[in-house]
Design a protein around this motif. Sequence first.
Motif: not given
Length: 161
Positions: A91, A98, A107, A111-112, A115
């Motif tokens: 993370s 990013y 993106v 995001l995947t 998450i």
Amino acid sequence: MSKNEFIKRVNKQLWFLDAKEKNALNKYIDSVDQNKSIDTNKPIRFSNEYLKKFIFNHKKKSTSHVFVLLICMVLAYAFLLGLFILGLVASLAIVHAYINPNIDLSVFVILTVLIVAIIIMIASLYAIKHTTALFTKKLLEYKCNAIWRHKAYWTQHLRFL
């Protein structure tokens, strides 16, 4: 101490019991409370007696069993802590990617990965909680039922007395 506070302290003391054992504990507390034979000023003593009578049931455990249990405990915690750190590093790396885009990632991919990393961290914390409950229960079972505490052990190994 009131009955509700007593029940809360007993449940806090026996946090590692599973749902079936907690239901049996609550039924036992209700049955003992109806007989008025419960001392609500000593929840720790009540918890220890309940464990010895109803949960551990004189299962003999040897020292080698505890040794294997401790090895498994270290390995399980190392694996789960590794999963947590993997999620944390993933993370942090994706947030860094990013903010400072050295590599062109969509993106959707960012995001995947973010998450999935958060899910890995939450799942590892959940697994650590349940692993701690399991090992706490097993270590207390050994403490209450160590093989050297049983009369049969002493009569078998000390025949010369």
